[in-house]
Write a protein that holds these residues in place. Sequence first.
Motif, PDB file in Angstrom:
ATOM      1  N   LEU A   1       0.814  -1.213   0.000  1.00  0.00           N
ATOM      2  CA  LEU A   1       0.000   0.000   0.000  1.00  0.00           C
ATOM      3  C   LEU A   1       0.851   1.269   0.000  1.00  0.00           C
ATOM      4  O   LEU A   1       0.473   2.269  -0.605  1.00  0.00           O
ATOM      5  CB  LEU A   1      -0.914   0.013   1.232  1.00  0.00           C
ATOM      6  N   ASP A   2       1.995   1.224   0.675  1.00  0.00           N
ATOM      7  CA  ASP A   2       2.815   2.434   0.778  1.00  0.00           C
ATOM      8  C   ASP A   2       3.883   2.524  -0.316  1.00  0.00           C
ATOM      9  O   ASP A   2       4.757   3.396  -0.261  1.00  0.00           O
ATOM     10  CB  ASP A   2       3.448   2.549   2.164  1.00  0.00           C
ATOM     11  N   THR A   3       3.808   1.640  -1.301  1.00  0.00           N
ATOM     12  CA  THR A   3       4.739   1.744  -2.437  1.00  0.00           C
ATOM     13  C   THR A   3       4.498   3.064  -3.163  1.00  0.00           C
ATOM     14  O   THR A   3       3.354   3.416  -3.474  1.00  0.00           O
ATOM     15  CB  THR A   3       4.546   0.583  -3.424  1.00  0.00           C
ATOM     16  N   LYS A   4       5.558   3.796  -3.410  1.00  0.00           N
ATOM     17  CA  LYS A   4       5.436   5.057  -4.143  1.00  0.00           C
ATOM     18  C   LYS A   4       5.059   4.788  -5.599  1.00  0.00           C
ATOM     19  O   LYS A   4       5.656   3.934  -6.250  1.00  0.00           O
ATOM     20  CB  LYS A   4       6.750   5.836  -4.091  1.00  0.00           C
ATOM     21  N   ILE A   5       4.078   5.507  -6.076  1.00  0.00           N
ATOM     22  CA  ILE A   5       3.651   5.337  -7.466  1.00  0.00           C
ATOM     23  C   ILE A   5       4.820   5.566  -8.412  1.00  0.00           C
ATOM     24  O   ILE A   5       5.009   4.835  -9.385  1.00  0.00           O
ATOM     25  CB  ILE A   5       2.491   6.299  -7.796  1.00  0.00           C
TER      26      ILE A   5
ATOM     27  N   GLY B   1      -2.579  14.900  -6.455  1.00  0.00           N
ATOM     28  CA  GLY B   1      -1.810  14.718  -5.232  1.00  0.00           C
ATOM     29  C   GLY B   1      -1.601  13.290  -4.778  1.00  0.00           C
ATOM     30  O   GLY B   1      -1.115  13.050  -3.666  1.00  0.00           O
ATOM     31  N   ARG B   2      -1.924  12.310  -5.628  1.00  0.00           N
ATOM     32  CA  ARG B   2      -1.710  10.910  -5.221  1.00  0.00           C
ATOM     33  C   ARG B   2      -0.220  10.597  -5.259  1.00  0.00           C
ATOM     34  O   ARG B   2       0.472  10.958  -6.206  1.00  0.00           O
ATOM     35  CB  ARG B   2      -2.489   9.974  -6.160  1.00  0.00           C
ATOM     36  N   THR B   3       0.258   9.873  -4.229  1.00  0.00           N
ATOM     37  CA  THR B   3       1.681   9.544  -4.173  1.00  0.00           C
ATOM     38  C   THR B   3       1.939   8.057  -3.985  1.00  0.00           C
ATOM     39  O   THR B   3       2.945   7.540  -4.464  1.00  0.00           O
ATOM     40  CB  THR B   3       2.372  10.308  -3.023  1.00  0.00           C
ATOM     41  N   THR B   4       1.074   7.350  -3.248  1.00  0.00           N
ATOM     42  CA  THR B   4       1.278   5.925  -2.993  1.00  0.00           C
ATOM     43  C   THR B   4       0.145   5.117  -3.616  1.00  0.00           C
ATOM     44  O   THR B   4      -0.900   5.658  -3.998  1.00  0.00           O
ATOM     45  CB  THR B   4       1.318   5.627  -1.486  1.00  0.00           C
ATOM     46  N   LEU B   5       0.344   3.801  -3.702  1.00  0.00           N
ATOM     47  CA  LEU B   5      -0.686   2.939  -4.278  1.00  0.00           C
ATOM     48  C   LEU B   5      -1.973   2.985  -3.461  1.00  0.00           C
ATOM     49  O   LEU B   5      -3.065   2.802  -4.016  1.00  0.00           O
ATOM     50  CB  LEU B   5      -0.167   1.497  -4.384  1.00  0.00           C
ATOM     51  N   GLU B   6      -1.864   3.236  -2.177  1.00  0.00           N
ATOM     52  CA  GLU B   6      -3.067   3.351  -1.352  1.00  0.00           C
ATOM     53  C   GLU B   6      -3.971   4.476  -1.846  1.00  0.00           C
ATOM     54  O   GLU B   6      -5.204   4.391  -1.746  1.00  0.00           O
ATOM     55  CB  GLU B   6      -2.684   3.585   0.111  1.00  0.00           C
ATOM     56  N   ASP B   7      -3.380   5.506  -2.408  1.00  0.00           N
ATOM     57  CA  ASP B   7      -4.154   6.652  -2.899  1.00  0.00           C
ATOM     58  C   ASP B   7      -4.960   6.308  -4.154  1.00  0.00           C
ATOM     59  O   ASP B   7      -5.820   7.093  -4.571  1.00  0.00           O
ATOM     60  CB  ASP B   7      -3.221   7.829  -3.219  1.00  0.00           C
TER      61      ASP B   7
ATOM     62  N   THR C   1     -10.132   4.972 -26.025  1.00  0.00           N
ATOM     63  CA  THR C   1      -9.846   5.434 -24.668  1.00  0.00           C
ATOM     64  C   THR C   1      -9.978   4.274 -23.692  1.00  0.00           C
ATOM     65  O   THR C   1     -11.074   3.742 -23.485  1.00  0.00           O
ATOM     66  CB  THR C   1     -10.793   6.574 -24.255  1.00  0.00           C
ATOM     67  N   TYR C   2      -8.850   3.874 -23.132  1.00  0.00           N
ATOM     68  CA  TYR C   2      -8.833   2.809 -22.136  1.00  0.00           C
ATOM     69  C   TYR C   2      -9.130   3.408 -20.762  1.00  0.00           C
ATOM     70  O   TYR C   2      -8.600   4.466 -20.403  1.00  0.00           O
ATOM     71  CB  TYR C   2      -7.471   2.122 -22.104  1.00  0.00           C
ATOM     72  N   LYS C   3      -9.978   2.734 -20.011  1.00  0.00           N
ATOM     73  CA  LYS C   3     -10.309   3.154 -18.650  1.00  0.00           C
ATOM     74  C   LYS C   3      -9.688   2.145 -17.675  1.00  0.00           C
ATOM     75  O   LYS C   3     -10.111   0.997 -17.608  1.00  0.00           O
ATOM     76  CB  LYS C   3     -11.821   3.192 -18.457  1.00  0.00           C
ATOM     77  N   PHE C   4      -8.677   2.587 -16.955  1.00  0.00           N
ATOM     78  CA  PHE C   4      -8.022   1.733 -15.967  1.00  0.00           C
ATOM     79  C   PHE C   4      -8.539   2.093 -14.577  1.00  0.00           C
ATOM     80  O   PHE C   4      -8.357   3.221 -14.106  1.00  0.00           O
ATOM     81  CB  PHE C   4      -6.507   1.924 -16.010  1.00  0.00           C
ATOM     82  N   SER C   5      -9.199   1.140 -13.928  1.00  0.00           N
ATOM     83  CA  SER C   5      -9.646   1.347 -12.549  1.00  0.00           C
ATOM     84  C   SER C   5      -8.757   0.514 -11.630  1.00  0.00           C
ATOM     85  O   SER C   5      -8.327  -0.587 -11.990  1.00  0.00           O
ATOM     86  CB  SER C   5     -11.108   0.934 -12.386  1.00  0.00           C
ATOM     87  N   PHE C   6      -8.481   1.052 -10.466  1.00  0.00           N
ATOM     88  CA  PHE C   6      -7.548   0.414  -9.536  1.00  0.00           C
ATOM     89  C   PHE C   6      -8.295  -0.175  -8.342  1.00  0.00           C
ATOM     90  O   PHE C   6      -9.121   0.493  -7.712  1.00  0.00           O
ATOM     91  CB  PHE C   6      -6.498   1.421  -9.071  1.00  0.00           C
ATOM     92  N   ASP C   7      -7.992  -1.421  -8.045  1.00  0.00           N
ATOM     93  CA  ASP C   7      -8.587  -2.128  -6.919  1.00  0.00           C
ATOM     94  C   ASP C   7      -7.437  -2.585  -6.015  1.00  0.00           C
ATOM     95  O   ASP C   7      -6.646  -3.455  -6.395  1.00  0.00           O
ATOM     96  CB  ASP C   7      -9.383  -3.324  -7.427  1.00  0.00           C
ATOM     97  N   ILE C   8      -7.316  -1.967  -4.831  1.00  0.00           N
ATOM     98  CA  ILE C   8      -6.172  -2.268  -3.969  1.00  0.00           C
ATOM     99  C   ILE C   8      -6.534  -3.247  -2.860  1.00  0.00           C
ATOM    100  O   ILE C   8      -5.786  -3.396  -1.888  1.00  0.00           O
ATOM    101  CB  ILE C   8      -5.580  -0.978  -3.356  1.00  0.00           C
ATOM    102  N   SER C   9      -7.665  -3.940  -2.996  1.00  0.00           N
ATOM    103  CA  SER C   9      -8.081  -4.857  -1.931  1.00  0.00           C
ATOM    104  C   SER C   9      -7.044  -5.945  -1.680  1.00  0.00           C
ATOM    105  O   SER C   9      -6.821  -6.350  -0.536  1.00  0.00           O
ATOM    106  CB  SER C   9      -9.437  -5.483  -2.272  1.00  0.00           C
ATOM    107  N   LYS C  10      -6.390  -6.428  -2.736  1.00  0.00           N
ATOM    108  CA  LYS C  10      -5.374  -7.480  -2.546  1.00  0.00           C
ATOM    109  C   LYS C  10      -4.144  -6.923  -1.830  1.00  0.00           C
ATOM    110  O   LYS C  10      -3.479  -7.629  -1.079  1.00  0.00           O
ATOM    111  CB  LYS C  10      -5.006  -8.097  -3.893  1.00  0.00           C
TER     112      LYS C  10
ATOM    113  N   GLY D   1      -2.604  -8.057   1.781  1.00  0.00           N
ATOM    114  CA  GLY D   1      -1.195  -8.362   1.957  1.00  0.00           C
ATOM    115  C   GLY D   1      -0.558  -7.555   3.064  1.00  0.00           C
ATOM    116  O   GLY D   1       0.497  -7.910   3.595  1.00  0.00           O
ATOM    117  N   ASN D   2      -1.217  -6.447   3.474  1.00  0.00           N
ATOM    118  CA  ASN D   2      -0.687  -5.633   4.560  1.00  0.00           C
ATOM    119  C   ASN D   2      -1.352  -5.974   5.898  1.00  0.00           C
ATOM    120  O   ASN D   2      -1.304  -5.209   6.843  1.00  0.00           O
ATOM    121  CB  ASN D   2      -0.930  -4.148   4.246  1.00  0.00           C
TER     122      ASN D   2
END
Length: 223
Positions: free
Chosen positions: A121-125, A176-182, A204-213, A217-218
């Motif tokens: 989650l805290d990995t820098k983008i 202002g997003r900096t980490t994957l959690e954002d 136009t590709y739409k990429f949605s992010f799901d950080i549940s995994k 892991g955290n």
Amino acid sequence: MNNAESIEDLNGISFVTMLLDRFNAVNYQTHSDIPVETKKSTLQDLVTRYDNLGSDENCNAVLQKLLDKRPSDGYARSQATTDALDTALTEVVEDETTLETFIKGLTLDVKEDFEGLDLTLDTKIEEISGTGRMADLFTKMSELGEGYSVKSIQGIEDYNMVNVKAAIVNLMMAEGRTTLEDLDNVTISIDVVYCYGVAEQTATYKFSFDISKLKSGNGEAEG
């Protein structure tokens, strides 16, 4: 038509509209053994098809084809010119239709869940080397079928992995997003310009992010 050195010199398909105006004004019934009404109908059909091309790019593509198809000693008669226009219109529309069908077959809604990647989650983008689904997309763009190509990705025509990654990372870090959690529940759009023949269309590709995994892991509850 035979003196034109560029598409600008052609002034659109004025050579056809002038012919149509002339036939609309005549009193005789046939021309070169062809009924005048047939001539008028054929010319009007060419004008309508040209007007329905839908973009300046398509119109210019048709006009360029007319110049490219012109014999070295010029078009012998007006019929040869209108026949060439008919062929050029057909080719451009077929390219557009083929590319439109191709784009309709693409999967433009993509979910990125970072599965199988050594990320938290805290990995820098800005530190990620690439995401699984986006890397897959770039690979697919390098393996297009015959006749297809990519002109640009997110406005980048020199679309090597470094340049594309930088553009995508900038999109991910917007607002202002900096980490994957954002990125939780964030969606970004990536414009890709595909080409086929003289046709160009943007997908136009739409990429949605799901950080549940990543949450799981955290040590957090997945969901």
